[in-house]
Design a protein around this motif. Structure first.
Motif, PDB file in Angstrom:
ATOM      1  N   ARG A  22       0.978  -1.249   0.005  1.00  0.00           N
ATOM      2  CA  ARG A  22       0.084   0.039  -0.058  1.00  0.00           C
ATOM      3  C   ARG A  22       0.693   1.364  -0.132  1.00  0.00           C
ATOM      4  N   CYS A  23       1.900   1.322   0.889  1.00  0.00           N
ATOM      5  CA  CYS A  23       2.658   2.365   1.090  1.00  0.00           C
ATOM      6  C   CYS A  23       4.259   2.291   0.693  1.00  0.00           C
ATOM      7  N   ALA A  24       4.690   1.140   0.387  1.00  0.00           N
ATOM      8  CA  ALA A  24       6.140   0.961   0.100  1.00  0.00           C
ATOM      9  C   ALA A  24       6.759   1.024   1.312  1.00  0.00           C
ATOM     10  N   ILE A  25       6.227   0.985   2.606  1.00  0.00           N
ATOM     11  CA  ILE A  25       7.119   1.236   3.707  1.00  0.00           C
ATOM     12  C   ILE A  25       7.273  -0.252   4.036  1.00  0.00           C
ATOM     13  N   HIS A  26       8.647  -0.530   4.297  1.00  0.00           N
ATOM     14  CA  HIS A  26       9.199  -1.964   4.030  1.00  0.00           C
ATOM     15  C   HIS A  26      10.054  -2.010   5.513  1.00  0.00           C
ATOM     16  N   TYR A  27       9.429  -3.116   6.079  1.00  0.00           N
ATOM     17  CA  TYR A  27      10.343  -3.437   7.517  1.00  0.00           C
ATOM     18  C   TYR A  27      10.863  -4.787   7.264  1.00  0.00           C
ATOM     19  N   PRO A  28      12.357  -4.892   7.308  1.00  0.00           N
ATOM     20  CA  PRO A  28      13.138  -5.992   7.115  1.00  0.00           C
ATOM     21  C   PRO A  28      12.823  -7.023   8.466  1.00  0.00           C
ATOM     22  N   GLU A  29      13.265  -8.187   8.601  1.00  0.00           N
ATOM     23  CA  GLU A  29      13.256  -9.012   9.685  1.00  0.00           C
ATOM     24  C   GLU A  29      13.844  -8.292  10.698  1.00  0.00           C
ATOM     25  N   HIS A  30      14.943  -7.798  10.734  1.00  0.00           N
ATOM     26  CA  HIS A  30      15.500  -7.278  11.796  1.00  0.00           C
ATOM     27  C   HIS A  30      14.829  -6.101  12.621  1.00  0.00           C
ATOM     28  N   ALA A 111       7.325  13.192   2.102  1.00  0.00           N
ATOM     29  CA  ALA A 111       7.462  12.874   3.183  1.00  0.00           C
ATOM     30  C   ALA A 111       7.903  13.832   4.325  1.00  0.00           C
ATOM     31  N   CYS A 112       6.940  15.115   4.402  1.00  0.00           N
ATOM     32  CA  CYS A 112       7.454  15.964   5.039  1.00  0.00           C
ATOM     33  C   CYS A 112       7.108  15.910   6.607  1.00  0.00           C
ATOM     34  N   SER A 113       6.548  14.863   7.204  1.00  0.00           N
ATOM     35  CA  SER A 113       6.163  14.729   8.657  1.00  0.00           C
ATOM     36  C   SER A 113       5.568  15.826   9.019  1.00  0.00           C
ATOM     37  N   ILE A 144       2.182  10.566   3.938  1.00  0.00           N
ATOM     38  CA  ILE A 144       1.128   9.607   3.984  1.00  0.00           C
ATOM     39  C   ILE A 144       0.323   9.710   5.435  1.00  0.00           C
ATOM     40  N   SER A 145       0.879  10.167   6.333  1.00  0.00           N
ATOM     41  CA  SER A 145       0.157  10.190   7.557  1.00  0.00           C
ATOM     42  C   SER A 145      -0.695  11.492   7.597  1.00  0.00           C
ATOM     43  N   ALA A 146      -1.982  11.287   7.950  1.00  0.00           N
ATOM     44  CA  ALA A 146      -2.962  12.500   8.121  1.00  0.00           C
ATOM     45  C   ALA A 146      -2.683  13.354   9.445  1.00  0.00           C
ATOM     46  N   ASN A 198       0.526   9.522  -0.935  1.00  0.00           N
ATOM     47  CA  ASN A 198       1.457   8.446  -0.837  1.00  0.00           C
ATOM     48  C   ASN A 198       2.426   8.373  -2.163  1.00  0.00           C
ATOM     49  N   LEU A 199       3.745   8.438  -1.628  1.00  0.00           N
ATOM     50  CA  LEU A 199       4.801   8.175  -2.563  1.00  0.00           C
ATOM     51  C   LEU A 199       4.819   7.275  -3.656  1.00  0.00           C
ATOM     52  N   LYS A 200       4.059   6.287  -3.217  1.00  0.00           N
ATOM     53  CA  LYS A 200       3.945   5.142  -4.286  1.00  0.00           C
ATOM     54  C   LYS A 200       3.114   5.223  -5.287  1.00  0.00           C
ATOM     55  N   THR A 201       2.314   6.595  -5.358  1.00  0.00           N
ATOM     56  CA  THR A 201       1.546   6.814  -6.366  1.00  0.00           C
ATOM     57  C   THR A 201       2.004   6.848  -7.775  1.00  0.00           C
ATOM     58  N   PRO A 202       1.668   5.976  -8.602  1.00  0.00           N
ATOM     59  CA  PRO A 202       2.358   5.903  -9.736  1.00  0.00           C
ATOM     60  C   PRO A 202       2.698   7.190 -10.735  1.00  0.00           C
ATOM     61  N   ASP A 203       1.435   8.160 -10.686  1.00  0.00           N
ATOM     62  CA  ASP A 203       1.547   9.212 -11.687  1.00  0.00           C
ATOM     63  C   ASP A 203       1.260  10.348 -10.577  1.00  0.00           C
ATOM     64  N   LEU A 204       2.107  11.143 -10.182  1.00  0.00           N
ATOM     65  CA  LEU A 204       2.174  12.049  -9.061  1.00  0.00           C
ATOM     66  C   LEU A 204       1.482  13.310  -9.754  1.00  0.00           C
TER      67      LEU A 204
END
Length: 274
Positions: A22-30, A111-113, A144-146, A198-204
């Protein structure tokens, strides 16, 4: 493995996969424990005792407010004014003189927070180029965070966010509004706009290109494929010869041929690429 443990592991994986898709936010196993701790905050807020209750709300029932809460806690929102001063000094010294005579200055903080970077850039333009240039400036902040976008729009910050701000800047561009609370002055607020995106939007969805884009401390939360897509999407909405600022710990050298690195965390788009 017990059924409860299996459900726990499967539920975690369902939420982790949903975040990445959904958001391209990736959490690896560690980083499993970190994400698990953050998800527990959402469980407490919505009275969901088990992780599989949360996973059901997010993936099956698609409960919008729960989804937004998960996105909010999963995205990292720690920021402050004048972050990574070396990068900002390059922008002030090398880029702002090139923009001084432009009819319109267009910057994007992706992603300006809570907006600390957006207002920092506006203040830098006012200080370096003057208030006339600021009135020709449009700085867009997206996240992405309201909740953080809503906070950014207020322009109100605690002293903790302002620890790196020189005292004369604080006195000039910020007004006390409570105990250890300060609000950005209207002239700076007027140059800044915030939107949830969402930065993952294909067409900005931008009609005019930006002269510089700041996407700092973001890419390393994405999987490599999503990093490539994001930096290429940013290139498509940046004018030829425009700039991309990432964190000094992030490099796009191996991600895209559209950007040429010029310094740590700083790239320029080829003038031959539309």
């Amino acid at each position: 493995m017990s059924l409860q443990v299996a459900n726990e592991a499967e539920s975690y994986e369902a939420i982790r996969s949903w975040l990445e898709q959904r958001c391209a936010i990736h959490y690896p196993e560690h980083k499993r424990d970190l994400l698990r701790q953050r998800l527990q905050r959402v469980q407490r807020a919505f009275g969901l005792p088990m992780l599989h209750d949360l996973a059901r709300k997010v993936t099956l029932e698609q409960t919008h407010d729960v989804q937004l809460a998960v996105i909010h806690v999963a995205s990292t929102n720690h920021t402050y004014f004048y972050r990574e001063k070396d990068v900002l000094e390059f922008f002030r010294r090398e880029v702002l003189p090139l923009l001084a005579t432009r009819n319109e200055i267009r910057l994007w903080s992706a992603a300006c927070s809570t907006g600390d970077e957006v207002y920092t850039l506006a203040i830098m333009i006012a200080e370096t180029l003057g208030m006339d240039a600021l009135r020709r400036t449009h700085i867009l902040g997206t996240d992405i965070s309201a909740p953080v976008i809503e906070q950014a729009e207020t322009g109100v910050y605690s002293a903790r966010h302002l620890e790196q701000v020189p005292s004369f800047i604080r006195q000039k561009y910020m007004r006390p509004v409570g105990i250890e609370q300060f609000q950005i002055v209207p002239e700076i607020l007027a140059a800044c706009t915030f939107r949830r995106m969402n930065l993952k939007t294909p067409d900005l969805p931008f009609r005019k290109p930006f002269q510089a884009v700041f996407c700092r401390n973001v890419l390393y939360y994405f999987a490599v494929e999503d990093q490539i897509n994001v930096v290429n999407s940013i290139a498509r909405v940046t004018e030829p010869g425009g700039w991309l600022f990432t964190s000094v710990t992030e490099s796009v050298r191996d991600l895209s041929s559209l950007w040429t690195p010029v310094a740590s965390g700083i790239c320029v788009k080829s003038k031959g690429i539309a």
